[in-house]
Design a protein around this motif. Sequence first.
Motif, mmCIF file in Angstrom:
data_model
loop_
_atom_site.group_PDB
_atom_site.id
_atom_site.type_symbol
_atom_site.label_atom_id
_atom_site.label_comp_id
_atom_site.label_asym_id
_atom_site.label_seq_id
_atom_site.Cartn_x
_atom_site.Cartn_y
_atom_site.Cartn_z
ATOM 1 N N ILE A 94 -38.859 10.383 33.252
ATOM 2 C CA ILE A 94 -38.600 11.119 32.010
ATOM 3 C C ILE A 94 -38.525 10.138 30.848
ATOM 4 O O ILE A 94 -37.904 9.084 30.945
ATOM 5 N N GLY A 95 -39.156 10.517 29.753
ATOM 6 C CA GLY A 95 -39.047 9.771 28.506
ATOM 7 C C GLY A 95 -38.522 10.703 27.428
ATOM 8 O O GLY A 95 -38.739 11.919 27.481
ATOM 9 N N TYR A 96 -37.843 10.151 26.442
ATOM 10 C CA TYR A 96 -37.246 10.973 25.398
ATOM 11 C C TYR A 96 -36.966 10.169 24.144
ATOM 12 O O TYR A 96 -36.840 8.948 24.188
ATOM 13 N N TRP A 97 -36.910 10.879 23.031
ATOM 14 C CA TRP A 97 -36.444 10.304 21.765
ATOM 15 C C TRP A 97 -35.913 11.426 20.878
ATOM 16 O O TRP A 97 -36.293 12.572 21.031
ATOM 17 N N LEU A 98 -35.030 11.044 19.990
ATOM 18 C CA LEU A 98 -34.379 12.002 19.109
ATOM 19 C C LEU A 98 -34.373 11.445 17.690
ATOM 20 O O LEU A 98 -34.137 10.249 17.495
ATOM 21 N N GLY A 99 -34.651 12.298 16.718
ATOM 22 C CA GLY A 99 -34.567 11.876 15.324
ATOM 23 C C GLY A 99 -33.157 11.386 15.006
ATOM 24 O O GLY A 99 -32.162 11.902 15.535
ATOM 25 N N GLN A 100 -33.077 10.395 14.144
ATOM 26 C CA GLN A 100 -31.794 9.731 13.883
ATOM 27 C C GLN A 100 -30.712 10.703 13.420
ATOM 28 O O GLN A 100 -29.569 10.621 13.854
ATOM 29 N N ARG A 101 -31.054 11.657 12.575
ATOM 30 C CA ARG A 101 -30.013 12.543 12.034
ATOM 31 C C ARG A 101 -29.472 13.538 13.060
ATOM 32 O O ARG A 101 -28.475 14.201 12.817
ATOM 33 N N TYR A 102 -30.112 13.620 14.240
ATOM 34 C CA TYR A 102 -29.666 14.551 15.276
ATOM 35 C C TYR A 102 -28.799 13.876 16.344
ATOM 36 O O TYR A 102 -28.328 14.533 17.264
ATOM 37 N N GLN A 103 -28.600 12.579 16.209
ATOM 38 C CA GLN A 103 -27.801 11.841 17.174
ATOM 39 C C GLN A 103 -26.351 12.327 17.182
ATOM 40 O O GLN A 103 -25.842 12.783 16.165
ATOM 41 N N GLY A 104 -25.703 12.226 18.330
ATOM 42 C CA GLY A 104 -24.279 12.502 18.414
ATOM 43 C C GLY A 104 -23.903 13.962 18.603
ATOM 44 O O GLY A 104 -22.731 14.309 18.480
ATOM 45 N N ASN A 105 -24.874 14.813 18.919
ATOM 46 C CA ASN A 105 -24.593 16.233 19.132
ATOM 47 C C ASN A 105 -24.730 16.666 20.590
ATOM 48 O O ASN A 105 -24.692 17.856 20.877
ATOM 49 N N GLY A 106 -24.941 15.723 21.492
ATOM 50 C CA GLY A 106 -25.114 16.053 22.905
ATOM 51 C C GLY A 106 -26.476 16.655 23.219
ATOM 52 O O GLY A 106 -26.687 17.179 24.313
ATOM 53 N N ILE A 107 -27.387 16.589 22.264
ATOM 54 C CA ILE A 107 -28.703 17.208 22.427
ATOM 55 C C ILE A 107 -29.478 16.574 23.573
ATOM 56 O O ILE A 107 -30.033 17.277 24.430
ATOM 57 N N MET A 108 -29.528 15.249 23.603
ATOM 58 C CA MET A 108 -30.356 14.595 24.605
ATOM 59 C C MET A 108 -29.743 14.678 25.993
ATOM 60 O O MET A 108 -30.460 14.871 26.970
ATOM 61 N N ARG A 131 -36.284 4.918 32.680
ATOM 62 C CA ARG A 131 -36.252 3.493 32.361
ATOM 63 C C ARG A 131 -35.875 3.327 30.901
ATOM 64 O O ARG A 131 -36.404 4.016 30.040
ATOM 65 N N CYS A 132 -34.969 2.391 30.645
ATOM 66 C CA CYS A 132 -34.487 2.144 29.282
ATOM 67 C C CYS A 132 -34.444 0.645 29.030
ATOM 68 O O CYS A 132 -34.180 -0.133 29.952
ATOM 69 N N GLY A 133 -34.647 0.261 27.777
ATOM 70 C CA GLY A 133 -34.436 -1.131 27.407
ATOM 71 C C GLY A 133 -32.994 -1.517 27.711
ATOM 72 O O GLY A 133 -32.074 -0.734 27.458
ATOM 73 N N THR A 134 -32.795 -2.707 28.257
ATOM 74 C CA THR A 134 -31.440 -3.113 28.645
ATOM 75 C C THR A 134 -30.475 -3.096 27.469
ATOM 76 O O THR A 134 -29.291 -2.820 27.640
ATOM 77 N N GLY A 135 -30.963 -3.362 26.277
ATOM 78 C CA GLY A 135 -30.102 -3.381 25.101
ATOM 79 C C GLY A 135 -29.974 -2.046 24.394
ATOM 80 O O GLY A 135 -29.262 -1.939 23.399
ATOM 81 N N TYR A 161 -43.598 -4.810 19.792
ATOM 82 C CA TYR A 161 -44.018 -5.416 18.526
ATOM 83 C C TYR A 161 -44.025 -6.937 18.509
ATOM 84 O O TYR A 161 -45.056 -7.543 18.291
ATOM 85 N N ASP A 162 -42.875 -7.559 18.741
ATOM 86 C CA ASP A 162 -42.803 -9.019 18.614
ATOM 87 C C ASP A 162 -42.025 -9.679 19.747
ATOM 88 O O ASP A 162 -41.700 -10.849 19.685
ATOM 89 N N ARG A 163 -41.720 -8.892 20.772
ATOM 90 C CA ARG A 163 -40.895 -9.433 21.857
ATOM 91 C C ARG A 163 -41.062 -8.591 23.121
ATOM 92 O O ARG A 163 -41.419 -7.419 23.055
ATOM 93 N N PHE A 164 -40.799 -9.219 24.260
ATOM 94 C CA PHE A 164 -40.695 -8.473 25.516
ATOM 95 C C PHE A 164 -39.269 -7.975 25.653
ATOM 96 O O PHE A 164 -38.328 -8.658 25.243
ATOM 97 N N ILE A 165 -39.118 -6.795 26.245
ATOM 98 C CA ILE A 165 -37.781 -6.320 26.582
ATOM 99 C C ILE A 165 -37.718 -6.025 28.081
ATOM 100 O O ILE A 165 -38.733 -5.692 28.696
ATOM 101 N N ASP A 166 -36.545 -6.183 28.634
ATOM 102 C CA ASP A 166 -36.300 -5.835 30.030
ATOM 103 C C ASP A 166 -35.957 -4.354 30.104
ATOM 104 O O ASP A 166 -35.396 -3.789 29.158
ATOM 105 N N HIS A 167 -36.272 -3.740 31.232
ATOM 106 C CA HIS A 167 -35.932 -2.334 31.470
ATOM 107 C C HIS A 167 -34.911 -2.217 32.586
ATOM 108 O O HIS A 167 -35.046 -2.881 33.611
ATOM 109 N N VAL A 168 -33.936 -1.356 32.396
ATOM 110 C CA VAL A 168 -33.053 -0.929 33.472
ATOM 111 C C VAL A 168 -33.707 0.302 34.092
ATOM 112 O O VAL A 168 -34.150 1.199 33.374
ATOM 113 N N VAL A 169 -33.777 0.331 35.417
ATOM 114 C CA VAL A 169 -34.349 1.478 36.125
ATOM 115 C C VAL A 169 -33.202 2.301 36.685
ATOM 116 O O VAL A 169 -32.357 1.794 37.435
ATOM 117 N N TYR A 170 -33.182 3.581 36.289
ATOM 118 C CA TYR A 170 -32.194 4.520 36.814
ATOM 119 C C TYR A 170 -32.926 5.537 37.679
ATOM 120 O O TYR A 170 -33.996 6.015 37.304
#
Length: 191
Positions: A94-108, A131-135, A161-170
């Motif tokens: 599963i992949g997901y994203w939420l617009g910034q102004r909708y954060q904090g409402n339990g939507i995701m 999978r999520c970026g570790t940070g 963009y300018d760096r590699f990121i590690d992923h945590v696998v859940y």
Amino acid sequence: MYIQVNDVIVLKLLQADNAESLFALTDASRPYLREWLPWVDGTVNVGNTREFIEFCEQQHASNNGFNTGIWYKGELAGCIGYHAINWGNKKTSIGYWLGQRYQGNGIMSSSCKKMVDYAFHELGLNRVEIRCGTGNAKSRAIPERLGFVNEGVIRQAEWIYDRFIDHVVYGMLKQDWSGGAGGHGGYETGN
């Protein structure tokens, strides 16, 4: 097709007429989304968003999963979907994203819970992965809140963009899923 998550959240397949509102949502949250999503810089106009929606329509038509828009109180707030479905091994991610102004409402959390439930009870899958970026603490909080098992880290899994990121696998297995308790109604296949 739509999935009723609760009284204020509905997941619906993206359609061509959603392109302008989805692009506007992306554009309004560009700096916020760009930190963790590699496709943001490539989404520079409504045409790019239309191409994404066409891809989603093809994915659904080929029975390889689907992506939905997340409508919160009638407004398009983000997206959630299955990257692809491995029918032979009965698994998806599963992949997901939420617009910034909708954060904090339990939507995701609510939307993701419903998508996991749908994968197990409607699609008959056995494993769901996130999978999520570790940070990326906000993204990681979703599978952790839903009881997924942290199965480890994949080093330098993605170029952002300018760096590699590690992923945590859940991972979550059907036998371990209790988040979908309380029935799995609310699924519609009409338009």
